[in-house]
Design a protein around this motif. Structure first.
Motif, PDB file in Angstrom:
ATOM      1  N   ALA A 179       0.920  -1.212  -0.145  1.00 36.91           N
ATOM      2  CA  ALA A 179       0.000  -0.144   0.032  1.00 36.91           C
ATOM      3  C   ALA A 179       0.866   1.330  -0.112  1.00 36.91           C
ATOM      4  CB  ALA A 179      -0.969  -0.002   1.172  1.00 36.91           C
ATOM      5  N   GLU A 180       2.221   1.164   0.502  1.00 38.12           N
ATOM      6  CA  GLU A 180       3.041   2.359   0.534  1.00 38.12           C
ATOM      7  C   GLU A 180       3.734   2.584  -1.011  1.00 38.12           C
ATOM      8  OE1 GLU A 180       5.783   1.108   3.322  1.00 38.12           O
ATOM      9  OE2 GLU A 180       4.589   1.256   4.995  1.00 38.12           O
ATOM     10  N   LEU A 181       3.435   1.797  -1.804  1.00 36.82           N
ATOM     11  CA  LEU A 181       3.937   1.649  -3.152  1.00 36.82           C
ATOM     12  C   LEU A 181       3.170   2.593  -4.193  1.00 36.82           C
ATOM     13  CD1 LEU A 181       5.799  -1.606  -3.552  1.00 36.82           C
ATOM     14  CD2 LEU A 181       6.763   0.792  -2.646  1.00 36.82           C
ATOM     15  N   SER A 182       3.376   3.353  -5.353  1.00 32.30           N
ATOM     16  CA  SER A 182       2.668   3.602  -6.381  1.00 32.30           C
ATOM     17  C   SER A 182       2.478   2.485  -7.136  1.00 32.30           C
ATOM     18  CB  SER A 182       3.517   4.892  -6.844  1.00 32.30           C
ATOM     19  OG  SER A 182       4.606   4.506  -7.794  1.00 32.30           O
ATOM     20  N   VAL A 183       1.474   2.834  -8.232  1.00 28.08           N
ATOM     21  CA  VAL A 183       1.170   1.684  -9.192  1.00 28.08           C
ATOM     22  C   VAL A 183       2.223   1.550  -9.869  1.00 28.08           C
ATOM     23  CG1 VAL A 183      -0.283   1.107 -11.191  1.00 28.08           C
ATOM     24  CG2 VAL A 183      -1.342   2.399  -9.370  1.00 28.08           C
ATOM     25  N   GLY A 184       3.088   2.420 -10.398  1.00 22.65           N
ATOM     26  CA  GLY A 184       4.406   1.948 -11.209  1.00 22.65           C
ATOM     27  C   GLY A 184       5.395   1.348 -10.258  1.00 22.65           C
ATOM     28  N   GLU A 185       5.487   1.721  -8.920  1.00 23.29           N
ATOM     29  CA  GLU A 185       6.426   0.860  -8.126  1.00 23.29           C
ATOM     30  C   GLU A 185       5.864  -0.553  -8.107  1.00 23.29           C
ATOM     31  OE1 GLU A 185       8.434   4.268  -5.349  1.00 23.29           O
ATOM     32  OE2 GLU A 185       6.476   3.552  -5.029  1.00 23.29           O
ATOM     33  N   LEU A 186       4.404  -0.774  -8.061  1.00 23.80           N
ATOM     34  CA  LEU A 186       4.066  -2.060  -7.909  1.00 23.80           C
ATOM     35  C   LEU A 186       4.229  -2.743  -9.099  1.00 23.80           C
ATOM     36  CD1 LEU A 186       0.614  -1.233  -6.292  1.00 23.80           C
ATOM     37  CD2 LEU A 186       2.220  -2.475  -5.319  1.00 23.80           C
ATOM     38  N   GLN A 187       3.990  -2.116 -10.218  1.00 26.01           N
ATOM     39  CA  GLN A 187       4.177  -2.910 -11.653  1.00 26.01           C
ATOM     40  C   GLN A 187       5.954  -3.203 -11.665  1.00 26.01           C
ATOM     41  OE1 GLN A 187       2.888  -0.052 -14.167  1.00 26.01           O
ATOM     42  NE2 GLN A 187       0.670  -0.970 -14.314  1.00 26.01           N
ATOM     43  N   GLY A 188       6.606  -2.329 -11.234  1.00 26.36           N
ATOM     44  CA  GLY A 188       8.159  -2.620 -11.194  1.00 26.36           C
ATOM     45  C   GLY A 188       8.448  -3.676 -10.496  1.00 26.36           C
ATOM     46  N   LEU A 189       7.802  -4.003  -9.130  1.00 26.21           N
ATOM     47  CA  LEU A 189       8.123  -4.794  -8.189  1.00 26.21           C
ATOM     48  C   LEU A 189       7.644  -6.352  -9.076  1.00 26.21           C
ATOM     49  CD1 LEU A 189       9.124  -6.152  -5.409  1.00 26.21           C
ATOM     50  CD2 LEU A 189       6.857  -5.595  -4.645  1.00 26.21           C
ATOM     51  N   ALA A 190       6.498  -6.414  -9.682  1.00 24.41           N
ATOM     52  CA  ALA A 190       5.898  -7.534 -10.294  1.00 24.41           C
ATOM     53  C   ALA A 190       6.721  -7.929 -11.141  1.00 24.41           C
ATOM     54  CB  ALA A 190       4.487  -7.462 -10.660  1.00 24.41           C
ATOM     55  N   GLU A 191       7.434  -7.101 -11.969  1.00 30.47           N
ATOM     56  CA  GLU A 191       8.179  -7.556 -13.328  1.00 30.47           C
ATOM     57  C   GLU A 191       9.619  -8.283 -12.672  1.00 30.47           C
ATOM     58  OE1 GLU A 191      10.324  -5.074 -16.816  1.00 30.47           O
ATOM     59  OE2 GLU A 191       9.108  -4.222 -16.065  1.00 30.47           O
ATOM     60  N   PHE A 192       9.918  -7.401 -11.422  1.00 32.51           N
ATOM     61  CA  PHE A 192      11.383  -7.939 -10.914  1.00 32.51           C
ATOM     62  C   PHE A 192      11.195  -9.348 -10.487  1.00 32.51           C
ATOM     63  CE2 PHE A 192      13.784  -8.528  -6.935  1.00 32.51           C
ATOM     64  CZ  PHE A 192      15.090  -8.636  -7.368  1.00 32.51           C
ATOM     65  N   ILE A 193      10.062  -9.544  -9.766  1.00 37.15           N
ATOM     66  CA  ILE A 193       9.680 -10.911  -9.068  1.00 37.15           C
ATOM     67  C   ILE A 193       9.746 -11.943 -10.335  1.00 37.15           C
ATOM     68  CG2 ILE A 193       8.136 -12.369  -8.074  1.00 37.15           C
ATOM     69  CD1 ILE A 193       7.635  -9.857  -6.146  1.00 37.15           C
ATOM     70  N   ILE A 194       9.160 -11.574 -11.339  1.00 42.40           N
ATOM     71  CA  ILE A 194       8.805 -12.613 -12.527  1.00 42.40           C
ATOM     72  C   ILE A 194      10.108 -12.958 -13.259  1.00 42.40           C
ATOM     73  CG2 ILE A 194       7.487 -12.867 -14.643  1.00 42.40           C
ATOM     74  CD1 ILE A 194       5.223 -11.362 -13.459  1.00 42.40           C
ATOM     75  N   ARG A 195      10.928 -11.751 -13.337  1.00 41.41           N
ATOM     76  CA  ARG A 195      12.043 -11.836 -14.479  1.00 41.41           C
ATOM     77  C   ARG A 195      13.234 -12.272 -13.542  1.00 41.41           C
ATOM     78  NH1 ARG A 195      11.772  -7.327 -19.121  1.00 41.41           N
ATOM     79  NH2 ARG A 195       9.797  -7.510 -19.923  1.00 41.41           N
ATOM     80  N   ARG A 196      13.627 -11.555 -12.362  1.00 43.87           N
ATOM     81  CA  ARG A 196      14.750 -11.601 -11.909  1.00 43.87           C
ATOM     82  C   ARG A 196      14.930 -12.300 -10.835  1.00 43.87           C
ATOM     83  NH1 ARG A 196      18.255  -8.087 -14.610  1.00 43.87           N
ATOM     84  NH2 ARG A 196      19.880  -9.582 -13.650  1.00 43.87           N
ATOM     85  N   VAL A 197      13.991 -12.820  -9.936  1.00 47.44           N
ATOM     86  CA  VAL A 197      13.728 -13.703  -8.629  1.00 47.44           C
ATOM     87  C   VAL A 197      14.196 -14.992  -9.363  1.00 47.44           C
ATOM     88  CG1 VAL A 197      12.830 -14.458  -6.868  1.00 47.44           C
ATOM     89  CG2 VAL A 197      12.507 -12.222  -7.362  1.00 47.44           C
ATOM     90  N   VAL A 198      14.880 -15.851  -8.971  1.00 50.39           N
ATOM     91  CA  VAL A 198      15.488 -17.191  -9.418  1.00 50.39           C
ATOM     92  C   VAL A 198      15.449 -17.956  -8.272  1.00 50.39           C
ATOM     93  CG1 VAL A 198      16.581 -16.075 -11.321  1.00 50.39           C
ATOM     94  CG2 VAL A 198      17.883 -16.577  -9.226  1.00 50.39           C
ATOM     95  N   VAL A 199      15.371 -19.406  -8.559  1.00 49.66           N
ATOM     96  CA  VAL A 199      15.557 -20.601  -7.737  1.00 49.66           C
ATOM     97  C   VAL A 199      16.480 -21.543  -8.438  1.00 49.66           C
ATOM     98  CG1 VAL A 199      13.400 -20.012  -6.567  1.00 49.66           C
ATOM     99  CG2 VAL A 199      13.437 -21.762  -8.310  1.00 49.66           C
ATOM    100  N   ILE A 200      17.207 -22.167  -7.596  1.00 45.26           N
ATOM    101  CA  ILE A 200      17.677 -23.483  -8.223  1.00 45.26           C
ATOM    102  C   ILE A 200      16.476 -24.804  -7.798  1.00 45.26           C
ATOM    103  CG2 ILE A 200      19.519 -25.364  -7.783  1.00 45.26           C
ATOM    104  CD1 ILE A 200      21.207 -23.062  -7.296  1.00 45.26           C
ATOM    105  N   TYR A 201      16.093 -25.408  -8.917  1.00 47.86           N
ATOM    106  CA  TYR A 201      15.166 -26.629  -8.559  1.00 47.86           C
ATOM    107  C   TYR A 201      15.965 -28.038  -8.931  1.00 47.86           C
ATOM    108  CZ  TYR A 201      14.006 -28.013 -13.505  1.00 47.86           C
ATOM    109  OH  TYR A 201      14.162 -28.440 -14.859  1.00 47.86           O
ATOM    110  N   LEU A 202      15.937 -28.967  -8.115  1.00 50.73           N
ATOM    111  CA  LEU A 202      16.498 -30.298  -8.131  1.00 50.73           C
ATOM    112  C   LEU A 202      15.240 -31.140  -8.165  1.00 50.73           C
ATOM    113  CD1 LEU A 202      19.155 -30.230  -5.384  1.00 50.73           C
ATOM    114  CD2 LEU A 202      19.562 -29.679  -7.758  1.00 50.73           C
ATOM    115  N   ALA A 203      14.970 -32.057  -9.139  1.00 50.88           N
ATOM    116  CA  ALA A 203      13.859 -32.846  -9.428  1.00 50.88           C
ATOM    117  C   ALA A 203      14.317 -34.337  -9.595  1.00 50.88           C
ATOM    118  CB  ALA A 203      12.949 -32.432 -10.415  1.00 50.88           C
TER     119      ALA A 203
END
Length: 559
Positions: A179-203
């Motif tokens: 709630a403290e973020l603007s719409v533009g900041e929210l969109q930037g956070l969503a883009e960052f999570i989708i593109r730049r947050v990574v995990v290593i998966y072992l299956a």
């Protein structure tokens, strides 16, 4: 988990098939992955600190570099379908965060929604499907998978399950930050999570291989409880082959843990380890159960046998140490419940609980309170003499062996010979105030001075000196006590009282009569022995010495 040595260890484990890759959240929540939380996993349990750390870190992270969220261990059950063996807390929290972002950005952002829920494509024959299948599916679907679900009105708290409360707590924490973020900041956070947050998966494609991966990751410093791995081992297909029975026993395990709480549940496993092994540990809890319990004769076996045994011990543990009503229909109920409250609150080690558990399992209530008193004094003897853990284990294992071999509980109690002389000597220690056992022994003296018609819970906010530690040069204390007497007696047990309210540093150095009437009396109303102190008309070296002597006797008297 991107340590080459660790990958080498995993690859060298001779697993049939192992997939591993580093991927971003956009791919992880894409069409190639559908996740299920298997029955052996505990429910979503991240607390406020975990949730706040996640959202704070992601908001503060640099947008031009990858953010590593950790390692996932997966069991591939079929094409594109995976059971989450390790990482379900992060996946669930991330799903809730994405749902909060979706609802705060507004306008029904399809790209985020499709990460959480595969949309139906009728002509292609693709059904609508949730990306992460959890056991508490109804509240998860309502909150996470439904547009504006994180903002919808919640049911009354009285009808919420524990997992749903966790979901709503997570949405509250995430929403407050977003709630403290603007719409533009929210969109930037969503883009960052989708593109730049990574995990290593072992299956791995078999449960056994995935479970081995789980233990390797856990052994390399991941914050997972050993009892979660034990749960997985006892609910694996090799331990319980029938899926419906596996579901039943998974629910039973979770109900048992929820019934007494996570901390007590884990403590019980350490008691069971001592009961079954009756030697000092050679490794962690997982090693002990795997190599020294499940594989031994006359001990529980993995699967339904162990979980049924666990249920019996959970019920017994609850009555002994949680509700403390084990002796409720006996003359010792008030004494047992009062004394064990202080033992549980103040004792620093829990090996004694294993002895109480096994005694209760075999002899029920017969002689239990007398056995407890002997065990309490043995613990105190160890405590005041700073006995090492290895030596303590030897004492407790001898008692456990005696319980197993003795027909009557009375014989077990009679064979315990606590060092009461050491306890009395400790009470006369000139620096009694500075010892770790001071508070417990002071509480015990209060209990011993009380007529226990009903159970009491003796607690103390602090320990107070009657003769101040630093009396003013012009005070009456200086005329009553020489400096050598102050040095000798100030930290004696006879100079100490328990306070039920907070200290007031401005009143601690007042002369005795003023301190007694305005400071001590209002703060010690619950403690009969401490009340005796404020009933004194004067406070002298003789009074302190006499109280120290009587205190030493109370420390070993049967309550």
């Amino acid at each position: 988990m991107n340590d080459p040595e660790e990958f080498s260890q995993i690859r060298g484990a001779q697993m049939a098939t192992l997939q591993n890759d580093t991927i971003n959240i956009g791919r992880l929540f894409g069409p190639d992955f559908f996740f299920s939380i298997p029955n052996y996993q505990r429910p979503f349990s991240w607390d406020k600190d975990n949730l706040s750390d996640l959202i704070d870190d992601l908001i503060a992270a640099k947008r031009d570099s990858d953010y590593f969220l950790g390692t996932l261990v997966l069991h591939q059950t079929s094409e594109n379908n995976f059971d989450v063996v390790d990482g379900q807390q992060r996946l669930t929290a991330l799903s809730i965060l994405l749902a909060c972002l979706r609802d705060h950005i507004g306008g029904n952002p399809v790209e985020i929604q499709e990460l959480l829920m595969q949309p139906e494509r009728t002509f292609a024959g693709i059904p609508a499907r949730v990306r992460l299948s959890v056991r508490d599916s109804a509240p998860y679907h309502r909150i996470v998978c439904t547009h504006n679900g994180t903002r919808a009105a919640s049911p009354a708290p009285s009808i919420l399950g524990s997992t749903e409360r966790r979901y709503l707590e997570a949405t509250g924490i995430f929403s407050e930050k977003l709630a403290e973020l603007s719409v533009g900041e929210l969109q930037g956070l969503a883009e960052f999570i989708i593109r730049r947050v990574v995990v290593i998966y072992l299956a791995a494609n078999t449960f056994d291989d995935a479970f081995r991966l789980f233990t390797v990751v856990n052994d390399r410093g991941k914050q997972l409880r050993r009892i979660d791995i034990l749960k997985a081992a006892n609910l694996s297909p090799s331990a319980i082959s029938d899926p419906s029975v596996r579901d039943e026993y998974a629910r039973k395990w979770e109900d048992l843990e929820e019934g007494i709480g996570e901390a007590e549940f884990e403590s019980l496993f350490h008691s069971l380890r001592l009961i079954y092994v009756q030697e000092k540990p050679e490794g962690d809890l997982l090693h002990e159960f795997d190599t020294r319990i499940f594989s031994k004769p006359n001990r529980p076996t993995r699967g339904t046998n162990f979980i049924n045994t666990l249920e019996t011990y959970v019920n017994l543990y609850e009555s002994l140490f949680v509700t403390r009503d084990f002796m409720i229909d006996t003359d010792y109920h008030a004494k047992y419940k009062t004394l064990t409250y202080s033992m549980i609150s103040e004792y620093r080690a829990n090996e004694w609980r294993a002895c109480i558990l096994l005694y209760a399992m075999k002899y029920k209530q017969a002689g239990m309170y007398q056995f407890l008193l002997k065990l309490e004094q043995m613990y105190l003897g160890h405590w005041v003499n700073s006995i090492r853990k290895d030596e303590r284990y030897s004492s407790y294992t001898l008692i456990l062996k005696s319980i197993e071999s003795s027909k009557f509980g009375r014989a077990v109690a009679e064979n315990i010979e606590p060092n009461t002389e050491a306890i009395r000597d400790a009470c006369k220690n000139a620096n009694f105030y500075g010892t770790g056992y001071a508070k417990y022994l002071l509480l015990r003296a209060e209990i011993a001075s009380t007529e226990l018609d009903s159970p009491r819970e003796f607690t103390a906010r602090s320990i107070e000196h009657v003769l101040p530690q630093s009396p003013a040069p012009d005070s009456e204390w200086k005329s009553t006590f020489s400096q050598s007497e102050i040095d000798e007696l100030v930290h004696n047990s006879g100079n100490l009282v328990l306070l039920s309210r907070s200290k007031n540093s401005s009143a601690q150095n007042k002369d005795f009569e003023l301190k007694r009437n305005t400071y001590l009396k209002p703060r010690i109303s619950e403690y009969p022995r401490s009340l005796q102190a404020v009933a004194e008309t004067e406070w002298t070296p003789k009074v302190i010495r006499e109280r120290t002597k009587s205190f030493a006797a109370l420390a070993v008297v049967d309550i």
